[in-house]
Design an enzyme around this catalytic site. Structure first.
Site, PDB file in Angstrom:
ATOM      1  N   VAL A 197      16.145  -6.464  -2.559  1.00 31.94           N
ATOM      2  CA  VAL A 197      17.187  -5.572  -2.062  1.00 31.94           C
ATOM      3  C   VAL A 197      18.028  -6.329  -1.036  1.00 31.94           C
ATOM      4  O   VAL A 197      17.492  -7.004  -0.163  1.00 31.94           O
ATOM      5  CB  VAL A 197      16.553  -4.320  -1.419  1.00 31.94           C
ATOM      6  N   GLN A 223      -4.367   2.052   5.942  1.00 30.91           N
ATOM      7  CA  GLN A 223      -4.565   3.497   5.884  1.00 30.91           C
ATOM      8  C   GLN A 223      -3.322   4.334   6.210  1.00 30.91           C
ATOM      9  O   GLN A 223      -2.971   5.228   5.448  1.00 30.91           O
ATOM     10  CB  GLN A 223      -5.753   3.908   6.766  1.00 30.91           C
ATOM     11  N   PHE A 266       0.824  -1.216   0.000  1.00 29.77           N
ATOM     12  CA  PHE A 266       0.000   0.000   0.000  1.00 29.77           C
ATOM     13  C   PHE A 266       0.857   1.264   0.000  1.00 29.77           C
ATOM     14  O   PHE A 266       0.631   2.176  -0.785  1.00 29.77           O
ATOM     15  CB  PHE A 266      -0.930   0.002   1.216  1.00 29.77           C
ATOM     16  N   GLY A 267       1.851   1.326   0.905  1.00 24.13           N
ATOM     17  CA  GLY A 267       2.659   2.533   1.017  1.00 24.13           C
ATOM     18  C   GLY A 267       3.416   2.832  -0.260  1.00 24.13           C
ATOM     19  O   GLY A 267       3.331   3.929  -0.820  1.00 24.13           O
ATOM     20  N   ASP A 308       4.557  -0.248   7.480  1.00 25.99           N
ATOM     21  CA  ASP A 308       5.050  -1.111   8.549  1.00 25.99           C
ATOM     22  C   ASP A 308       6.563  -1.071   8.707  1.00 25.99           C
ATOM     23  O   ASP A 308       7.103  -1.661   9.643  1.00 25.99           O
ATOM     24  CB  ASP A 308       4.614  -2.561   8.307  1.00 25.99           C
ATOM     25  N   GLU A 318     -10.333 -13.552  11.386  1.00 22.73           N
ATOM     26  CA  GLU A 318     -10.833 -13.839  10.033  1.00 22.73           C
ATOM     27  C   GLU A 318     -10.707 -15.321   9.703  1.00 22.73           C
ATOM     28  O   GLU A 318     -11.641 -15.945   9.213  1.00 22.73           O
ATOM     29  CB  GLU A 318     -10.000 -13.071   8.990  1.00 22.73           C
TER      30      GLU A 318
END
Lengths: 437, 437
Positions: A80, A332, A15-16, A305, A176
């Site tokens: 990396v 988010q 996401f980031g 994270d 979940e």
């Protein structure tokens, strides 16, 4: 690509990293996005692949194709191995990539607390491979129990063990998986076997903290536990798992026999902090400045994270938190941090003033606890049940990034929902047990 | 299951085994279907999974769920290790299953002609795992070429090699893969990269026989080759591949550098013949009687690719062949043989007269050579192009056995067809190269 423009290297297409990349569209920069996988994964719905409700491609999109229209971006599939901050080089397996700006968005792994050997026995749900492996493990347990029940009529203890599923970790993923396992065994698989009754499967959820979903308000944790129990899940809070092996687990000193153990406890950041020799918190996240740069490196940023971010927050009504808060490990903050850093880099390249420190728009938390039951904590409002599930479903489908897939997901979901059946139940026969062994 | 009824054990859930099982619905028999995989695979469309056009679950259905409504059937996931014909026992890894009737439908593998080490370098398309592996290999080749072009500007020879794909074997699978690779590189992937042009990829198809698709009439083979060449595939007939290694292949004594080699040459039957000590043809198929029973074992039958069957045939117009023909290795003979054997067993159990020898309804052959181009040989009529493709698509969608999936396949296919894009392009990042290595 324009060789004379400053080069932004973004490591990680979660996401980031993905939102940072997109936010740089049209900027006078060359962007290189590096990921060890060729896809962006919508992790909040990964458990549905593990459960056989969706197929892998429905929650993952090739980074290359997501970013195909963004002309200032190149995508590299590589891993990396280190960073030379002096020469400003990212080291890959066999190559180096120079950078002017570096954004680290390398994510987390589950934490086996020093017992790396448990990882094979009790896999965590991190990648598409894990989801396939876990689906295979679950289905194989039912298959083995059926075979034993068919051919060794006497041995009920062995089938009992095979039909016991242990989930370690009572966070969102553990909850979940527990509810999904309950529904798989109670509904989707209920009538597929001749010699065993999948509805008799034991689903045991262990959490070391005193309650499930510790990041949610206590009242919602209690409701989640109550709903899981109504689905037939046995919940053990305040219970530490001290051993994982082929026979099952040891919990609070007691041996629990289980055929399948799945892990979703603890988090451990990627080695990005070690690449830089930066200051880290206890889970290995880089402690960043208020503009998300790494102390001592104004051109290096850590987000999602990978970073320990403390920031002020506002909720959807614009109400500010009194104290700065530590960003939680959900999508988010990563998205907002990615956009913030991209904006900052853009301003710096364009010679504008630096932006104000990062602040977080706290839209709240959602957790799904069953096929039609979720928890919603919007900070100014808390609710549970079907209404929360509607919000959960709307938000998750909206955010699914592979646009082409959205329609299929809704369709397949709708059908699975109506028929209470799983569409995706095949798993590789020979290969998976070997992988899992 | 009724323990007092005669027990039919069917080994293999492919076309032959599955249709035999279904044909026994309602018969006063206990049926045990054993397969080492938990799914029935619609192999004629497996190349579409390898190409990323369909996802695995769309062409595979769990055997257990396909047969869930058939009450006299149990499904076991296990691998057969041998057969004790005297005691009438099928040996599994850790169990034995007694039988009164045994149907062997264990299929084939590709034949590496004694070079088993080539299997890792040049995988064949046999299972869902192979399809994933091959998709990963193909996409990874493009990724590596892009990275080298981005970071080592000078080295065009290496990217040239990475973008060369060799297909060994010019049967239907080789032809399918060649045309699909051509379309992937010319259309779906054409604009995803920044430093390489996927349209420049070399696709080389090798066949040892003097022409492609040797089981088709010469005129159709020529048209297939012409169409492939129009797609940019280089076709080498009458060319034997004598070596496969990490650098590529040696064909007719000449070294050809290639990053990816895929295999679809030759067939080798499963070890079923050796389990029985039965007489076999040169590819290991059991030579069966005219009622498909194994000589010396009236209660054991071999069907599909496990059996060498010589039978009289009629075409769709009812015209008989003059001479008995050897059954080809496609779905139709397996299906018809499965149904025949099931009917024979049923009659024998019910005390009726044995049926007439097996005869084959020869519906003809279809082969797909491009996105909208196929060959049709209906025996009384031959045609090529879009009209043949319509027939091909209709027949294949109709026969897709997982009924729930049919709708999705049509939908996803339709979209891919209209947009010329692939939906399913993700592949596991780290894991696959390791598997392939």
């Amino acid at each position: 690509m324009n060789a004379t423009q400053p080069r932004v290297v973004i490591v990680g297409g979660g996401f980031g990293g993905l939102f940072a990349t997109r936010e740089l569209a049209g900027a006078p920069l060359s962007v290189t996005l590096i990921d060890k996988r060729n896809y962006h994964l919508f992790r909040p719905m990964l458990y549905q692949v593990a459960a056989g409700l969706l197929s892998a491609d429905q929650i993952a999109g090739p980074l290359r194709s997501i970013l195909k229209g963004q002309k200032n971006v190149e995508v590299l599939l590589d891993e990396v191995s280190g960073i030379d901050t002096e020469k400003r080089l990212v080291h890959l397996k066999e190559h180096v990539v120079p950078y002017d700006f570096l954004v680290l968005a390398t994510g987390i792994q589950y934490n086996y607390f020093g017992h790396e050997d448990w990882r094979r026995t009790a896999p965590g749900l991190e990648s598409l491979d894990d989801a396939d492996l876990i689906r295979g493990k679950i289905l194989l347990a039912f298959e083995r129990a059926e075979e034993i029940a068919a051919l060794e009529q006497a041995d009920t203890e062995k089938t009992r063990q095979l039909l016991t599923f242990v989930l370690v970790g009572g966070g969102t993923v553990g909850v979940e998986m527990a509810s999904t396992l309950a529904e798989m065994s109670r509904m989707a698989l209920a009538h597929d076997f001749r010699h065993i009754d999948p509805r008799s499967a034991g689903i045991l959820l262990y959490e070391a903290a005193p309650r499930l979903l510790p990041t949610f308000p206590e009242m919602l944790s209690a409701k989640a536990q109550h709903h899981l129990e109504s689905l037939g899940v046995k919940v053990y809070t305040g219970t530490r798992v001290s051993k994982v092996d082929a026979a099952g687990i040891v919990a609070n000193g007691e041996r629990v026999l289980a055929g399948t153990v799945l892990w979703s406890a603890g988090v451990l950041a990627s080695p990005a902090g070690r690449w830089l020799g930066a200051a880290m918190d206890k889970s290995g996240k880089i402690i960043v400045n208020s503009d998300l740069s790494v102390p001592g490196h104004a051109e290096i940023f850590a987000i999602g994270d990978t970073a320990h971010v403390v920031a002020r927050a506002r909720n959807l009504l614009g109400m500010k938190t009194k104290e700065p808060m530590v960003m939680p490990g959900v999508a988010q903050p990563a998205i907002q941090e990615g956009k913030y850093v991209a904006g900052l880099i853009r301003r710096r390249v364009e010679g504008q003033r630096p932006p104000a420190p990062f602040w977080y728009l706290d839209k709240g938390d959602l957790a799904i606890v069953g096929r039609t039951y979720a928890l919603a904590d919007l900070r100014f409002l808390r609710f549970t049940g079907f209404s929360a599930w509607i919000i959960w479903a709307a938000v998750h489908i909206y955010f699914l990034i592979g646009f082409a897939n959205r329609f299929f997901v809704i369709l397949q979901w709708g059908i699975a929902f109506l028929t209470k059946r799983r569409q995706v139940r095949v798993f590789p026969g020979e290969e998976n047990p070997a992988k899992a062994a």
